[in-house]
Write a protein that holds these residues in place. Structure first.
Motif, mmCIF file in Angstrom:
data_model
loop_
_atom_site.group_PDB
_atom_site.id
_atom_site.type_symbol
_atom_site.label_atom_id
_atom_site.label_comp_id
_atom_site.label_asym_id
_atom_site.label_seq_id
_atom_site.Cartn_x
_atom_site.Cartn_y
_atom_site.Cartn_z
ATOM 1 N N ALA A 1 12.444 103.835 2.024
ATOM 2 C CA ALA A 1 11.653 103.263 0.931
ATOM 3 C C ALA A 1 10.161 103.523 1.146
ATOM 4 N N ARG A 49 9.503 107.373 0.740
ATOM 5 C CA ARG A 49 9.479 107.765 -0.671
ATOM 6 C C ARG A 49 8.207 107.271 -1.369
ATOM 7 N N GLY A 50 7.799 106.044 -1.045
ATOM 8 C CA GLY A 50 6.597 105.478 -1.660
ATOM 9 C C GLY A 50 5.344 106.258 -1.287
ATOM 10 N N LEU A 51 5.215 106.596 -0.012
ATOM 11 C CA LEU A 51 4.041 107.350 0.445
ATOM 12 C C LEU A 51 4.066 108.780 -0.092
ATOM 13 N N TRP A 70 5.277 109.738 -2.899
ATOM 14 C CA TRP A 70 4.905 109.661 -4.310
ATOM 15 C C TRP A 70 3.396 109.436 -4.460
#
Lengths: 252, 252
Positions: A159, A162-164, A166
């Motif tokens: 998680a 994926r966040g970083l 993006w």
């Protein structure tokens, strides 16, 4: 069902044990698997314990295991970083930080992100983001969505990766499952071909689909973090069993 | 270049001011914009200050502004939650928590995620994840990648929203920019059509592309978090100016 594999690759948490408790039948299964004489390898993304601790805990639970048979995502990340002369900002669990002590870390030029738990706070993630935004590569230890802990479902490293990714507009390099390079490293160690290796895990994406994408056979167990419905993500040809003890061993 | 818009929608941070300092020429520009008689609206995803504080700080910097002209993502989220009778787990900045005091929050059945800064720790994100994994919807306050603070680039809420979406296998409902529904709400308040409204911002994705996708005109300013290369994401027909004071006003 007959077994047509020659080496067995096992995920640990959720397959052989939950927390510090062996899964029903797993210790006896492992004894039979040893007797079959086929190579065994342990393949884990666990990034909260050093490799030696993992082996110690397995032995305490009654599983025979050696460091040489254990392939962990943090060690793969270490080798990747060391071989490239990178200087990581290590956002990892305090207990595995010593595994990176031999790598220079001042003036970091990459970000290493693992299951750092309470270290995954805004301040540290923002520091990681600034490095990524300035062009540093992101190296992720595993790409799992969640894992099962004694206390229930736990948010996993994927998680944050994926966040970083993006936010910084980049793609991470993933060490550990489901990286095909990681599976290939374990396969090479068995001396067999990928198609002769069976990977068993409770994570339909990182364990089973990842292994099949890397050319291995795959098997999902309905223990650990498995939830009904996970089968829908199962790749073609992969098998499903209720518990590891149901796995058919060669010659049995 | 002539101005063919009838209402002006302005992002705040990075367009009119950085931190507590007005951007060069912005106060004088705002005075001229007021004199043009065209409707003005302020459109912000800021989720670290109550709306009244934002207006107060604008006035202290020399900008004329009223609460009625201000559209914030937290207020949009509040209305969304209240109108549906949802009970949010509020993972928001402590300073805007009072804005949700009138909403029941025990036994939460949705997650509200904003720019919560130090509240964005593993424990809280894991609590959010468990709710989402059990089926609760995720309501995001804005979907920005990063913002510019006095101290430099800062990781924004979008990273945490994207990470949780991926881990739980869900899609968030986004309140604030770049949500088309949010832009539509501001447009409706002007009494004009979307095509007659110009949105100006320093975030090429959330401000400019979002506005154009919602039928508005868009303009990117090269201040705030703008970085060379951002123009590559500019939608067709959108304009670019160095600073807000360069914007051509109707009749000038």
């Amino acid at each position: 069902m007959t077994a047509d594999w020659k080496a067995l690759l096992l995920d640990l948490s959720g397959v052989l044990f939950d927390g510090r408790r062996p899964i029903d039948g797993a210790v006896a299964f492992m004894r039979r698997a040893r007797q079959s004489g086929r190579p065994l390898r342990f393949v884990t993304n666990t990034a909260t314990k050093p490799a030696a601790t993992i082996v110690d805990e397995m032995r305490q639970m009654g599983f025979e295991a050696s460091l040489e048979e254990l392939f962990t995502a943090p060690r793969a990340a270490h080798d990747y970083i060391a071989s490239r002369g990178l200087r990581p900002y290590c956002l990892v669990h305090p207990s595995i930080r010593p595994e990176f002590d031999d790598v220079p870390q001042t003036d970091p030029n990459c970000v290493l992100l693992g299951d750092a738990r309470d270290e995954l706070n805004y301040r540290n993630l923002n520091r990681a983001f600034r490095l990524l935004h300035a062009g540093a590569p992101l190296i992720g230890i595993g790409l799992n969505r969640y894992f099962m802990d004694e206390g229930g479902m736990m948010l996993d490293t994927g998680a944050f990766i994926r966040g970083l990714e993006w936010a910084a507009g980049i793609d991470a390099v993933i060490m550990g499952k489901p990286s095909a390079a990681f599976f290939a490293q374990v396969v090479a160690d068995t001396g067999l071909s990928a198609g002769d290796c069976l990977m068993v895990g409770d994570d339909v994406v990182a364990d089973v689909a990842g292994a099949v994408a890397a050319g291995l056979q795959g098997c999902l167990v309905r223990t650990g973090k498995f939830r009904p419905g996970d089968e829908s993500a199962l790749p073609q040809g992969a098998q499903v069993i209720d518990r590891i003890e149901e796995l058919v061993l060669p010659g049995s």
